[in-house]
Design a protein around this motif. Structure first.
Motif, PDB file in Angstrom:
ATOM      1  N   ARG A   1       0.758  -0.759  -0.019  1.00 42.92           N
ATOM      2  CA  ARG A   1      -0.347  -0.270   0.041  1.00 42.92           C
ATOM      3  C   ARG A   1       0.782   1.448   0.060  1.00 42.92           C
TER       4      ARG A   1
ATOM      5  N   ASP B   1       1.345   3.995  -2.660  1.00 40.69           N
ATOM      6  CA  ASP B   1       0.778   5.749  -2.703  1.00 40.69           C
ATOM      7  C   ASP B   1       1.847   6.324  -3.098  1.00 40.69           C
TER       8      ASP B   1
ATOM      9  N   LEU C   1      -8.877   8.338   2.098  1.00 34.63           N
ATOM     10  CA  LEU C   1      -8.123   8.788   2.555  1.00 34.63           C
ATOM     11  C   LEU C   1      -8.075   8.620   3.685  1.00 34.63           C
TER      12      LEU C   1
ATOM     13  N   ARG D   1      -2.108   5.648   5.004  1.00 35.65           N
ATOM     14  CA  ARG D   1      -2.632   7.220   3.959  1.00 35.65           C
ATOM     15  C   ARG D   1      -2.720   8.359   4.963  1.00 35.65           C
TER      16      ARG D   1
END
Lengths: 239, 277
Positions: A55, A59, B26, B31
């Protein structure tokens, strides 16, 4: 307009600027080729990170491509150039070398490669996704390690899909080298400007440089078409 | 043109739903952690770096932003108007005209914009200076400034790239539709106005926003011919304050915002255009 043009200014020897122009052209080609290859390497890593990464990696790769594609190349090049040379200088000083100066050509290649990498990531990602999944699964079923699958199946099968986009990127790389003139690299565009302002024969030199760029574009277009034909062998014709 | 800049056609969605999707995206733990790291970095940048120049230069930065946007808007509009005949000429024009349009697109797309810009500014500028009669005309006040040359260079560049897109769009309209229009008894002009042109325009629209973003990224080149756009103002700040990173980082942030806003507006406009298959 034409009567004022003195073609002897393009002579190869010292009073003429032809030799300097050709040298600049050579530097431009080196910068473009080096930056393109670096961009290709970054692109493959970025595409693999986006498709198969965890992940966080995914990103991070996404942020990299967004920034590269949203900010003007000129601004990125300035930033990378200053940050890169600054970091290199500090690293060298920390290791005990002083008065170290990063080679101009290397810095230029790094800067162009980092910009190209962002676009190449997207092109290669799309190309890898166009490879039928069954082929990759078959390779995995043969017991190939992930890197071997990439090297033997995924990348070769993705190549024909990547060629149109990568060909575009090569054209952009050759033209992006001109932006390095603003930072002060003596590649073709900057040499041309120096020649033009020294002799005041603006049209002559800018048109000559334009012809050189165009020559490079057209010749590499031809080569890329041949390469595409070879990479697409065995595939159905497009439309 | 790289096709990677062409955004996929979005499904029409209400702004609220887009926002909700963004917020949900988000809320993933990694994140949130990354956003916190980014925030910490931003705070460190604001606190540790030297931003004292910013208030004094703010009016000039606004003026520079205006110049950038004006150049972008004008060159896109004029360039698109030139691109239409370029596209048509390459598809149905008589042979010499077709070659001329093709040659124009090839030459402009095959040489760096910076080179074209300098050729036009320095070359034409020195050429015009040779004609004293020009000084008496109404054109002279414009010819003495840099921005008309910049606008001209940006316009022909956009026209060449968009002309190539329009060629594909005009050529891609299914022939049966044009035949059907002819079968209805429409004249050639009417076929063009009612069927061929609108259909081609719809086909070209998705690539247009990518081209406009590319055009935005070309505008800083104008600073090299003394047009005071955003980039030129930042260059002046760097020369006056001897700061290396702060102005450049500020510029990166502004262009990121500008691209984001532009992409948002263009996507919204795309969803407003009626879809015909």
């Amino acid at each position: 307009m034409l009567d004022g043009i003195d073609f002897s200014l393009l002579a190869l020897d010292s009073p003429g600027w032809g030799g300097a122009l050709l040298e600049g052209f050579l530097v431009s080609i080196q910068l473009a080729a080096g930056g393109y290859l670096l961009g290709l390497a970054i692109g493959i890593c970025g595409a693999v990170a986006k498709l198969y990464g965890g992940r966080v990696t995914r990103d991070l790769a996404e942020i990299y491509t967004i920034v590269i594609r949203a900010v003007p190349e000129l601004v990125l090049m300035l930033l990378f150039y200053y940050v890169g040379t600054d970091l290199a200088n500090r690293a060298m000083q920390a290791m005990g070398y002083s008065g170290f100066d990063i080679d101009g050509l290397t810095a230029g290649i790094l800067v162009i490669g980092l910009v190209q990498g962002g676009y190449a990531t997207e092109v290669i990602r799309g190309a890898i996704r166009a490879v039928p999944h069954g082929q990759i699964e078959a390779a995995q079923a043969f017991g190939m390690a992930p890197l071997k699958v990439l090297r033997r199946v995924t990348l070769p099968a993705a190549t024909p899909h990547a060629i149109p986009g990568m060909a575009n990127l090569w054209m952009i790389a050759t033209k992006d080298t001109a932006l390095l003139a603003v930072i002060g690299f003596s590649e073709l565009t900057l040499v041309t400007r120096q020649a033009a302002s020294a002799t005041r024969a603006y049209f002559l030199f800018f048109l000559a440089a334009g012809a050189l760029y165009l020559l490079l574009t057209l010749v590499s277009n031809l080569g890329l078409r041949l390469f595409e034909k070879r990479a697409r062998r065995g595939l159905a014709e497009v439309r | 043109m790289p096709d990677i800049d062409i955004p996929a056609r979005p499904t029409p969605a209400s702004p609220a739903r887009i926002l909700a999707r963004g917020v949900r995206g988000l809320m993933m733990p990694h994140r949130i952690a990354m956003a916190l790291v980014a925030l910490a970095g931003l705070v460190a940048m604001v606190l540790m770096m030297d931003w004292s120049w910013l208030p004094a230069y703010l009016p000039r930065l606004w003026a520079g932003l205006g110049m950038t946007l004006a150049m972008l808007g004008a060159s896109v509009v004029f360039g698109f108007l030139i691109a239409l005949p370029l596209g048509v000429a390459q598809v149905i024009g008589p042979r010499p005209l077709r070659w001329l349009a093709l040659g124009f697109c090839t030459v402009i797309r095959g040489t760096p914009l910076l080179l074209q810009l300098w050729l036009i500014y320095f070359g034409l500028g020195s050429l015009f200076a040779q004609f004293p009669e020009l000084r008496e005309t109404w054109l002279w006040p414009y010819l003495r400034q840099a921005w008309p040359y910049g606008l001209f260079a940006l316009t022909i560049s956009f026209a060449a790239y968009q002309g190539e897109v329009m060629r594909g769009a005009f050529a891609g309209v299914p022939y049966g539709e044009l035949e059907a229009a002819r079968a209805f008894g429409m004249s050639r002009g009417k076929v063009f106005r009612r069927v061929w042109f609108p259909r081609a325009l719809y086909r070209a629209l998705p690539t247009l926003s990518g081209e406009i973003i590319l055009q935005l990224k070309s505008t800083p080149l104008l600073a090299t011919i003394t047009v005071t756009d955003l980039y030129a103002v930042i260059t002046r700040v760097r020369q006056a304050t001897f700061l290396t990173y702060e102005p450049l980082l500020f510029l990166v942030a502004v262009y990121l915002c500008l691209s984001a806003v532009l992409i948002g507006v263009l996507r919204w406009m795309e969803t407003r255009v009626p879809q015909h298959g």
